[in-house]
Design a protein around this motif. Structure first.
Motif, short mmCIF file in Angstrom:
data_model
loop_
_atom_site.label_atom_id
_atom_site.label_comp_id
_atom_site.label_asym_id
_atom_site.label_seq_id
_atom_site.Cartn_x
_atom_site.Cartn_y
_atom_site.Cartn_z
N UNK A 1 91.14 -65.87 -69.46
CA UNK A 1 92.02 -66.58 -70.56
C UNK A 1 93.55 -66.04 -70.46
N UNK A 2 93.85 -65.91 -69.06
CA UNK A 2 95.48 -65.55 -69.05
C UNK A 2 96.25 -66.40 -69.21
N UNK A 3 97.36 -66.42 -69.72
CA UNK A 3 98.39 -67.44 -70.01
C UNK A 3 99.21 -67.47 -68.79
N UNK A 4 99.74 -68.63 -68.80
CA UNK A 4 100.80 -68.85 -67.59
C UNK A 4 102.18 -68.28 -68.22
N UNK A 5 102.74 -67.59 -67.38
CA UNK A 5 104.11 -66.83 -67.61
C UNK A 5 105.23 -68.09 -67.90
N UNK A 6 105.94 -68.21 -69.15
CA UNK A 6 107.38 -68.75 -69.02
C UNK A 6 106.78 -70.33 -69.03
N UNK A 7 105.80 -70.85 -69.70
CA UNK A 7 105.25 -72.27 -69.37
C UNK A 7 106.31 -73.19 -69.58
N UNK A 8 107.14 -73.06 -70.64
CA UNK A 8 108.06 -73.92 -70.86
C UNK A 8 109.05 -74.02 -69.73
N UNK B 1 100.07 -68.90 -56.51
CA UNK B 1 101.00 -68.02 -56.55
C UNK B 1 99.95 -66.50 -56.41
N UNK B 2 98.99 -66.21 -57.09
CA UNK B 2 98.35 -65.02 -57.26
C UNK B 2 97.50 -64.92 -55.88
N UNK B 3 97.13 -66.06 -55.30
CA UNK B 3 96.32 -65.88 -54.11
C UNK B 3 97.12 -65.67 -52.86
N UNK B 4 98.52 -66.08 -52.86
CA UNK B 4 99.37 -65.75 -51.68
C UNK B 4 99.58 -64.25 -51.80
N UNK B 5 99.59 -63.61 -53.15
CA UNK B 5 99.92 -62.20 -53.18
C UNK B 5 98.50 -61.30 -52.61
N UNK C 1 90.46 -70.63 -54.90
CA UNK C 1 89.68 -71.17 -56.07
C UNK C 1 88.87 -70.05 -56.72
N UNK C 2 88.59 -69.00 -55.93
CA UNK C 2 87.79 -67.80 -56.84
C UNK C 2 89.21 -67.28 -57.75
N UNK C 3 90.45 -67.34 -57.39
CA UNK C 3 91.37 -66.61 -58.29
C UNK C 3 91.78 -67.61 -59.72
N UNK C 4 91.52 -68.87 -59.26
CA UNK C 4 91.59 -70.08 -60.19
C UNK C 4 90.62 -69.83 -61.32
N UNK D 1 96.71 -83.96 -71.45
CA UNK D 1 97.07 -82.69 -71.60
C UNK D 1 96.24 -81.67 -70.52
N UNK D 2 95.02 -82.58 -70.56
CA UNK D 2 94.13 -81.53 -69.64
C UNK D 2 94.57 -81.55 -68.23
N UNK D 3 95.35 -82.71 -67.70
CA UNK D 3 95.61 -82.88 -66.53
C UNK D 3 96.73 -81.81 -66.28
N UNK D 4 97.63 -81.66 -67.34
CA UNK D 4 98.86 -81.12 -67.34
C UNK D 4 98.44 -79.53 -67.41
N UNK D 5 97.49 -78.97 -67.85
CA UNK D 5 96.87 -77.68 -67.68
C UNK D 5 96.48 -77.39 -66.56
N UNK D 6 95.82 -78.38 -65.86
CA UNK D 6 95.11 -78.16 -64.54
C UNK D 6 96.21 -77.82 -63.73
N UNK D 7 97.38 -78.48 -63.95
CA UNK D 7 98.55 -78.40 -62.89
C UNK D 7 98.98 -77.29 -63.00
N UNK D 8 99.29 -76.69 -64.21
CA UNK D 8 99.61 -75.30 -64.41
C UNK D 8 98.92 -74.37 -63.76
N UNK D 9 97.45 -74.49 -64.07
CA UNK D 9 96.31 -73.29 -63.44
C UNK D 9 96.65 -73.43 -61.67
N UNK D 10 96.87 -74.60 -61.21
CA UNK D 10 96.67 -74.76 -59.83
C UNK D 10 98.09 -73.94 -59.24
#
Length: 372
Positions: A202-209, A76-80, A192-195, A62-71
């Motif tokens: 504690x921002x949640x990933x949009x539409x995680x499912x 996406x945020x850094x590109x903006x 990395x700073x944005x990460x 689960x931790x590996x999956x969460x890291x993948x989502x945060x990456x």
């Protein structure tokens, strides 16, 4: 004694990270080619970096999956947030004669690869020299830019690879027509700073499912897209990289980048004990957003002088990749235990990249063949 099983990197997912808001759609960044038209081989010039991080050991799936989502979210945020790096989410486009190129800013996103490898970080790093470099190419995959349809290719790829012990590697491969190494490193630091910022808020990933269904399945349920032996195409690319060596220099700023490049090529070849290549390419930016690609001949090829950098009025001094800052790039509170860098030129030619390094200084990357 039985032969050791080949090391496999399992590609589990290929996704696209798009900017969270419009960052530059409609604009184009020109690429001015001085010399013969760019060939298919020259379109593969790229920069690769791989950062290794140790895990806590026994990391939950689960931790590996969460890291993948945060990456993906932080990418996406850094590109903006980095409009000057909007080209990373663009595509290469060619004109009619092979000399007219541009980066079309389409906000189409960057390729994001999730993978796993059946070895620990420590065991992987125990390999050294060419052996590790062959394996390492599979931690930062690259797909050749098609000379006829370059706009369908992803010229920037970020790969997150999990190791058996919970450690992981962040690998990037980026076309030098999109960004120079120093600019790309600055973008990775921004990501990395944005990460860290998003996680702290504690921002949640949009539409995680919808976005991360593959990572929300039960452990081990994700299908593998493919399993690539590092002795395959990636290893072949690394073997080609091993035929050249890159040396870094710093120098005072000068408008004559060609003369500075000649000086640095000569000094690099003298340091490495190799002959100067008969030709080299200079890639630089002239203060605008456009890129200049200039084909040059070494002075030594013309007059037999093997030390053309002497008496040119330039005094390049040796530099190191660690000065760029990636060794200090923290992720999840930890710095990388190892960082590798690689510049891929074309066969039998030199490649010089002139990069603004802050203030009046320039960082110059010189890559020359080992077999001259």
């Amino acid at each position: 004694m039985a032969a050791a099983a080949p090391l496999l990197v399992h590609v589990e997912s290929m996704q696209t990270a798009v900017p969270t808001r419009v960052a530059g759609t409609g604009r184009s960044l020109p690429i001015a080619v001085s010399g013969p038209p760019l060939t298919a081989e020259e379109l593969q010039r790229r920069f690769r970096a791989v950062l290794y991080y140790r895990g806590a050991g026994g990391e939950l799936e689960a931790a590996a999956r969460e890291r993948a989502a945060w990456v993906k979210e932080s990418l996406s945020a850094a590109l903006s947030d980095c409009p000057e790096m909007a080209g990373l989410a663009g595509r290469l486009r060619r004109g009619g004669d092979g000399r007219l190129w541009e980066v079309k800013l389409k906000d189409t996103g960057v390729r994001l690869v999730h993978a796993s490898v059946e070895v620990t970080v420590a065991a992987f790093l125990e390999a050294s020299g060419a052996n590790r470099e062959r394996k390492e190419a599979a931690l930062a995959l690259w797909t050749d830019v098609d000379a006829h349809e370059p706009d369908i290719c992803a010229p920037f790829i970020l790969q997150l690879t999990r190791f058996l012990d919970g450690g992981y590697a962040v690998g990037v491969s980026c076309s030098l027509l999109l960004a120079d190494p120093l600019s790309l490193i600055g973008f990775l630091e921004s990501r990395a700073r944005k990460h860290a910022e998003l996680q702290a808020q504690g921002m949640h990933v949009a539409n995680p499912v919808i976005q991360y269904t593959r990572y929300l399945q039960s452990p081990g349920a994700a299908k593998r897209v493919k399993s690539a032996s590092t002795l395959g195409a990636a290893a072949a690319a690394a073997a080609a990289d091993n035929t050249a060596t890159t040396v870094l220099f710093r120098a005072a700023g000068t408008p004559d980048h060609r003369a500075l490049a000649v000086a640095c090529v000569g000094k690099a070849c003298e340091m490495l004990g190799v002959r100067e290549p008969p030709r080299f390419t200079v890639m630089d930016r002239d203060g605008s957003e456009g890129l200049n690609v200039q084909a040059c001949a070494c002075a030594a090829a013309a007059d037999g002088d093997q030390k053309p950098w002497r008496g040119q009025g330039h005094a390049p001094r040796l530099a190191h990749w660690r000065e760029a800052g990636l060794e200090d790039m923290e992720l999840e509170g930890s710095k990388p235990v190892h960082v590798s860098y690689s510049v891929s030129p074309c066969a039998d030619e030199g490649l010089v990249i002139v990069m603004p390094a802050g203030g009046a200084e320039l960082l110059i990357s010189v890559t020359v063949p080992n077999n001259m």
